[in-house]
Scaffold this motif. Structure first.
Motif, PDB file in Angstrom:
ATOM      1  N   LEU A 105       0.945  -1.186   0.064  1.00  0.00           N
ATOM      2  CA  LEU A 105      -0.074  -0.087  -0.056  1.00  0.00           C
ATOM      3  C   LEU A 105       0.787   1.146   0.074  1.00  0.00           C
ATOM      4  N   ILE A 106       0.613   2.079  -0.952  1.00  0.00           N
ATOM      5  CA  ILE A 106       1.383   3.293  -1.207  1.00  0.00           C
ATOM      6  C   ILE A 106       0.408   4.745  -0.830  1.00  0.00           C
ATOM      7  N   ASP A 107       0.931   5.492  -0.087  1.00  0.00           N
ATOM      8  CA  ASP A 107       0.218   6.743   0.208  1.00  0.00           C
ATOM      9  C   ASP A 107       1.186   8.009   0.180  1.00  0.00           C
ATOM     10  N   THR A 108       1.465   8.550  -0.842  1.00  0.00           N
ATOM     11  CA  THR A 108       2.476   9.591  -1.122  1.00  0.00           C
ATOM     12  C   THR A 108       2.117  10.860  -0.134  1.00  0.00           C
ATOM     13  N   GLY A 109       0.888  10.795   0.301  1.00  0.00           N
ATOM     14  CA  GLY A 109       0.482  12.183   1.297  1.00  0.00           C
ATOM     15  C   GLY A 109       0.873  11.702   2.697  1.00  0.00           C
ATOM     16  N   ALA A 110       1.479  10.433   3.104  1.00  0.00           N
ATOM     17  CA  ALA A 110       1.565  10.195   4.395  1.00  0.00           C
ATOM     18  C   ALA A 110       2.930   9.819   4.831  1.00  0.00           C
ATOM     19  N   ASN A 111       3.074   9.942   6.140  1.00  0.00           N
ATOM     20  CA  ASN A 111       4.554   9.278   6.578  1.00  0.00           C
ATOM     21  C   ASN A 111       4.223   8.278   7.633  1.00  0.00           C
ATOM     22  N   PHE A 112       4.593   6.990   7.316  1.00  0.00           N
ATOM     23  CA  PHE A 112       4.301   5.873   8.055  1.00  0.00           C
ATOM     24  C   PHE A 112       5.361   5.816   9.187  1.00  0.00           C
ATOM     25  N   ASN A 113       6.403   6.523   8.982  1.00  0.00           N
ATOM     26  CA  ASN A 113       7.346   6.439   9.938  1.00  0.00           C
ATOM     27  C   ASN A 113       7.300   7.564  11.158  1.00  0.00           C
ATOM     28  N   ALA A 114       6.512   8.552  10.908  1.00  0.00           N
ATOM     29  CA  ALA A 114       6.254   9.706  11.822  1.00  0.00           C
ATOM     30  C   ALA A 114       5.159   9.133  13.054  1.00  0.00           C
ATOM     31  N   ALA A 174       4.222  -0.132  12.690  1.00  0.00           N
ATOM     32  CA  ALA A 174       5.137  -1.024  12.990  1.00  0.00           C
ATOM     33  C   ALA A 174       4.673  -2.660  12.313  1.00  0.00           C
ATOM     34  N   VAL A 175       5.678  -3.340  12.242  1.00  0.00           N
ATOM     35  CA  VAL A 175       5.322  -4.761  11.732  1.00  0.00           C
ATOM     36  C   VAL A 175       4.456  -5.539  12.771  1.00  0.00           C
ATOM     37  N   GLY A 176       3.366  -6.164  11.891  1.00  0.00           N
ATOM     38  CA  GLY A 176       2.255  -6.826  12.627  1.00  0.00           C
ATOM     39  C   GLY A 176       1.015  -5.842  12.730  1.00  0.00           C
ATOM     40  N   ILE A 204       8.108  -1.618   6.565  1.00  0.00           N
ATOM     41  CA  ILE A 204       7.795  -0.415   6.434  1.00  0.00           C
ATOM     42  C   ILE A 204       8.684  -0.138   5.179  1.00  0.00           C
ATOM     43  N   THR A 205       8.305  -0.234   4.046  1.00  0.00           N
ATOM     44  CA  THR A 205       9.457  -0.181   2.973  1.00  0.00           C
ATOM     45  C   THR A 205      10.109   1.295   2.895  1.00  0.00           C
ATOM     46  N   SER A 206       9.173   2.164   3.059  1.00  0.00           N
ATOM     47  CA  SER A 206       9.551   3.624   3.024  1.00  0.00           C
ATOM     48  C   SER A 206       8.663   4.466   3.885  1.00  0.00           C
ATOM     49  N   ASP A 207       8.699   5.723   3.740  1.00  0.00           N
ATOM     50  CA  ASP A 207       7.797   6.837   4.618  1.00  0.00           C
ATOM     51  C   ASP A 207       6.484   6.510   3.931  1.00  0.00           C
ATOM     52  N   THR A 208       6.389   6.364   2.802  1.00  0.00           N
ATOM     53  CA  THR A 208       5.044   6.134   1.948  1.00  0.00           C
ATOM     54  C   THR A 208       4.483   4.989   1.643  1.00  0.00           C
ATOM     55  N   GLU A 209       5.365   3.920   2.025  1.00  0.00           N
ATOM     56  CA  GLU A 209       4.848   2.545   1.560  1.00  0.00           C
ATOM     57  C   GLU A 209       5.098   1.405   2.647  1.00  0.00           C
ATOM     58  N   LEU A 210       3.730   0.685   2.696  1.00  0.00           N
ATOM     59  CA  LEU A 210       3.917  -0.593   3.577  1.00  0.00           C
ATOM     60  C   LEU A 210       3.864  -1.940   2.731  1.00  0.00           C
ATOM     61  N   ALA A 211       4.515  -2.653   3.166  1.00  0.00           N
ATOM     62  CA  ALA A 211       4.632  -4.007   2.411  1.00  0.00           C
ATOM     63  C   ALA A 211       3.757  -4.970   3.224  1.00  0.00           C
ATOM     64  N   ILE A 212       2.738  -5.512   2.474  1.00  0.00           N
ATOM     65  CA  ILE A 212       1.846  -6.728   2.963  1.00  0.00           C
ATOM     66  C   ILE A 212       2.199  -7.907   2.135  1.00  0.00           C
ATOM     67  N   ALA A 213       3.186  -8.795   2.791  1.00  0.00           N
ATOM     68  CA  ALA A 213       3.833  -9.921   1.998  1.00  0.00           C
ATOM     69  C   ALA A 213       2.783 -10.855   1.806  1.00  0.00           C
ATOM     70  N   GLY A 214       1.876 -11.309   2.958  1.00  0.00           N
ATOM     71  CA  GLY A 214       0.812 -12.275   2.767  1.00  0.00           C
ATOM     72  C   GLY A 214      -0.297 -11.537   2.049  1.00  0.00           C
ATOM     73  N   GLY A 215      -0.217 -10.515   1.552  1.00  0.00           N
ATOM     74  CA  GLY A 215      -1.506 -10.318   0.564  1.00  0.00           C
ATOM     75  C   GLY A 215      -2.516  -9.699   1.231  1.00  0.00           C
ATOM     76  N   PHE A 216      -3.519  -9.151   0.733  1.00  0.00           N
ATOM     77  CA  PHE A 216      -4.786  -8.844   1.352  1.00  0.00           C
ATOM     78  C   PHE A 216      -5.764  -9.896   1.456  1.00  0.00           C
ATOM     79  N   SER A 217      -6.826  -9.846   2.418  1.00  0.00           N
ATOM     80  CA  SER A 217      -7.564 -10.897   2.641  1.00  0.00           C
ATOM     81  C   SER A 217      -8.374 -11.689   1.629  1.00  0.00           C
ATOM     82  N   SER A 218      -8.869 -10.827   0.674  1.00  0.00           N
ATOM     83  CA  SER A 218      -9.674 -11.178  -0.561  1.00  0.00           C
ATOM     84  C   SER A 218      -8.835 -11.136  -1.856  1.00  0.00           C
ATOM     85  N   GLY A 219      -7.572 -11.073  -1.828  1.00  0.00           N
ATOM     86  CA  GLY A 219      -6.631 -11.011  -2.821  1.00  0.00           C
ATOM     87  C   GLY A 219      -6.620  -9.570  -3.773  1.00  0.00           C
ATOM     88  N   GLY A 220      -7.214  -8.709  -3.081  1.00  0.00           N
ATOM     89  CA  GLY A 220      -7.261  -7.317  -3.798  1.00  0.00           C
ATOM     90  C   GLY A 220      -6.216  -6.446  -3.736  1.00  0.00           C
TER      91      GLY A 220
END
Length: 271
Positions: free
Chosen positions: A23-32, A37-39, A59-75
């Motif tokens: 998931l990417i949100d260029t208007g967010a800062n996931f590290n702020a 956090a993981v989990g 947390i791949t970067s300030d604006t990107e989160l990794a969801i390695a297991g994917g989303f629950s409905s494959g979206g």
């Protein structure tokens, strides 16, 4: 009914990009502060057309989160309304998913973020039959601390219930969605009590269809299968599956000669 059953949203918005594992949100800062956090649980479109969720693996970067297991409905995580739930904020249940039917028997679902002892309204108001109610995000306990009740507004009729310490409701009723047929292939029924006396319980499945024609009979229910248990469990395999058409209501009932605990489980498939 417990103050530890709370979900805390620390980041929210509409994503600007992403994939089935990000998931990417260029208007967010996931590290702020408060940093993701993981989990942590990422909920997508919680009351939209296709609510789903996934868990942060990096947390791949300030604006990107990794969801390695994917989303629950494959979206995908792209262009979705989202909320990130802080796993560390509270120890127990934080969000639940309700799967239900509308009054047209169409399948829908909604994710609700909990607020402890304060009731939370669903956004959708078209709930007609509740087929599933389960926890999808927790703190370190991986269960609810108190009882979770899905009920009519204003503490009215309870339609589903998750017992403290568990993760899903054990509803003894189910409604077949529109356009589908349910085939029941087996069931397990159990009854137990604490004394050495000989007592028994009649446990039986019932459905509101006429057995020979499958005509829907509304509030009139007919028995389909029945067992008698005396401090034991019985598994019954149906060589010829019970066929239950769309809009059929199914419920499990029991009559015992002594106070005890009954348990049931039906298995089958929809097509």
């Amino acid at each position: 009914d417990n103050t530890q059953d709370i979900g805390t949203s620390i980041k929210s918005g509409t994503s600007t990009g992403g994939s089935t594992i990000s998931l990417i949100d260029t208007g967010a800062n996931f590290n702020a502060a408060t940093a993701v956090a993981v989990g942590d649980c990422v909920i997508l479109d919680k009351s939209g057309t296709t609510p789903e969720w996934g868990y942060v693996t990096a947390i791949t970067s300030d604006t990107e989160l990794a969801i390695a297991g994917g989303f629950s409905s494959g979206g995908t995580g792209a262009s979705r309304a989202y909320a990130v739930i802080d796993k560390s904020a509270y120890t127990h249940a934080q969000a639940v998913k309700i799967e239900y039917l509308t009054n047209a028997y169409a399948q829908k679902s909604e994710i609700v973020i909990l607020n402890g002892t304060t009731a939370v309204d669903t956004v959708n108001t078209d709930l007609y039959r509740v087929n599933s109610f389960r926890i999808i995000a927790t703190g370190t306990s991986n269960a609810c601390k108190g009882n979770l009740t899905l009920q009519a507004d204003g503490a009215g009729t309870a339609y589903s219930y998750i017992t403290a310490g568990f993760t899903r409701a054990r509803n003894a009723c189910y409604t077949v969605p529109a356009g589908l047929t349910l085939y029941v292939t087996e069931f397990t029924m159990s009854y137990g009590y604490s004394t050495n006396q000989t007592h028994y319980c009649r446990l039986y499945t019932r459905a509101n269809i006429e057995p020979s024609t499958k005509f829907n009979t509304g509030s009139l229910f007919f028995p389909f299968t029945e067992v008698v248990c005396a401090n034991t469990s019985q598994l019954v395999t149906l060589d010829c599956p019970t066929k239950l058409p769309a809009k059929t209501d199914i419920k499990i009932s029991g009559i015992a000669t002594f106070a005890g605990i009954a348990s049931i489980a039906l298995r089958g498939w929809l097509e």
